[in-house]
Scaffold this active site. Sequence first.
Site, mmCIF file in Angstrom:
data_model
loop_
_atom_site.group_PDB
_atom_site.id
_atom_site.type_symbol
_atom_site.label_atom_id
_atom_site.label_comp_id
_atom_site.label_asym_id
_atom_site.label_seq_id
_atom_site.Cartn_x
_atom_site.Cartn_y
_atom_site.Cartn_z
ATOM 1 N N GLN A 43 -2.317 -12.111 7.947
ATOM 2 C CA GLN A 43 -2.535 -11.895 6.508
ATOM 3 C C GLN A 43 -1.801 -12.967 5.697
ATOM 4 O O GLN A 43 -2.363 -13.537 4.751
ATOM 5 C CB GLN A 43 -2.036 -10.498 6.126
ATOM 6 C CG GLN A 43 -1.936 -10.254 4.642
ATOM 7 C CD GLN A 43 -1.644 -8.810 4.313
ATOM 8 O OE1 GLN A 43 -2.534 -7.974 4.364
ATOM 9 N NE2 GLN A 43 -0.412 -8.490 3.957
ATOM 10 N N VAL B 264 11.255 -6.919 9.727
ATOM 11 C CA VAL B 264 12.419 -6.027 9.810
ATOM 12 C C VAL B 264 12.145 -5.026 10.935
ATOM 13 O O VAL B 264 11.049 -4.461 11.013
ATOM 14 C CB VAL B 264 12.664 -5.292 8.471
ATOM 15 C CG1 VAL B 264 13.859 -4.359 8.580
ATOM 16 C CG2 VAL B 264 12.886 -6.311 7.356
ATOM 17 N N LYS C 298 5.382 -9.665 9.576
ATOM 18 C CA LYS C 298 4.750 -8.765 10.543
ATOM 19 C C LYS C 298 3.224 -8.912 10.459
ATOM 20 O O LYS C 298 2.533 -8.925 11.459
ATOM 21 C CB LYS C 298 5.137 -7.305 10.318
ATOM 22 C CG LYS C 298 4.521 -6.441 11.416
ATOM 23 C CD LYS C 298 4.989 -5.048 11.389
ATOM 24 C CE LYS C 298 4.185 -4.169 10.495
ATOM 25 N NZ LYS C 298 2.767 -4.028 10.813
ATOM 26 N N HIS D 260 9.347 -3.435 3.436
ATOM 27 C CA HIS D 260 8.903 -3.658 2.052
ATOM 28 C C HIS D 260 10.104 -3.910 1.141
ATOM 29 O O HIS D 260 10.071 -4.778 0.270
ATOM 30 C CB HIS D 260 8.197 -2.413 1.490
ATOM 31 C CG HIS D 260 6.933 -2.034 2.183
ATOM 32 N ND1 HIS D 260 6.794 -0.869 2.898
ATOM 33 C CD2 HIS D 260 5.736 -2.661 2.253
ATOM 34 C CE1 HIS D 260 5.568 -0.780 3.368
ATOM 35 N NE2 HIS D 260 4.898 -1.855 3.002
ATOM 36 N N MET E 222 0.848 -1.195 0.000
ATOM 37 C CA MET E 222 0.000 0.000 0.000
ATOM 38 C C MET E 222 0.885 1.248 0.000
ATOM 39 O O MET E 222 0.424 2.347 0.329
ATOM 40 C CB MET E 222 -0.940 -0.015 1.205
ATOM 41 C CG MET E 222 -1.889 -1.213 1.160
ATOM 42 S SD MET E 222 -3.439 -0.926 2.001
ATOM 43 C CE MET E 222 -2.874 -0.586 3.646
#
Length: 283
Positions: A153, A176, A149, A36, A29
Site C-alpha cells: 500500500q 510496530v 506493515k 496507528h 480504518m
Amino acid sequence: MVINTKDELKRFIKNAHEEQKTIGFVPTMGFLHKGHLSLVKKAKEENQLVVVSIFVNPTQFGPTEDFETYPRDIQTDTRLAMEAGADVIFNPSTEEMYVPGSSTWVEVEGDITSVLCGASRPTHFRGVTTVVNMLFNIVEPDKAYFGQKDAQQAAVLTKMVQDLHMNVEIVVCPIVREADGVALSSRNIYLNKEEREQAAVLNRSLQLVQEAYWKGEKSVEVLTELIVKNINQMPLAEIDYVNIYAYPSLKTIAKVEEKAIAAVAVKFGKTRLIDNIILEKRK
Ligand code: PAF
C-alpha cells in the site's frame, strides 16, 4: 474534536491554511492500535496540526471479505488518537465520502498492484487509491503517514503521488510488533489463543530469511522456500502468498541484489494476516 462532514472539515482546513499551519494526516480504518498511534505521534512531531481519519472504506473490501464485521469503536479510537496528539478526527459516513452516482476511480496499474495482495484481492488497491485521493482532496495535508506493515500500500500510494504530481509527502513508518513479534493489526482481534500463538511464526520466518540473506544467500527461490518451510511447521497456517520482489517496484527478481521485500500473507483460521521485511545489506 470529531468532525463528520467534509464541508465542516474543509472550513477547518481553510482556517489552518490561513494561519499557515502545516498539516499532518493519518488515514485509518479505526480500531486503533499502537501501530496507528505511532503514526499519529510522528505526525504530531512533524506538523502543527494533525488530522486522523477513521473510515472503513467499503470499496477496498472484496465481496466475500470482512467489511460488515470489521471491528469499529469510534469512542475509544477518538480518545486514543487525541491522547497521541490528534487535533481533529474525521469520521465521515459512507454517503459523505461516496456521493450518490459517483463513478470515478483512481487506479495505479502494473506489477506494483497486480502481485502480492493485488493478486489475492484484485479490487483492493483501486479502493485504497480512490479513497486516499478523496481524503487528500478534503484534508490537503503536507505529509501523510502510513505503516510499513502495509508495504505494498505504501509503495502504491507513493507511486500515485509521484505519477499524479500530488502535493503531499508520503511518510512510511516502521512496523510496530507485540513482544513475540506479531505485527500489530486491527484484525489480530479475530485470532483465537492457538492461532494468535502460531501467528508469531511469520516474524520468525522473516527474521530467518534476513539472517540467511546476510550470510550470503541471494537466491529468491531458496529464500522463499526457507520462509514457506518455516510457516508450514505451524498446523493452523494456510499460506496465501510468500514472495520476494524488488522494492518498491515489486518487479520479479531471481536474486536479491538491490533492496527487496519478503512479503507474506497467511491465514490462521478465518483471519488473513500480512507481514514483511525489507532485505537490505547489513548496515
Ligand atoms: O491502511 C488502511 O487502514 C487503509 O487502507 C487506508 C489507507 C486508511 C485507506 O482506507
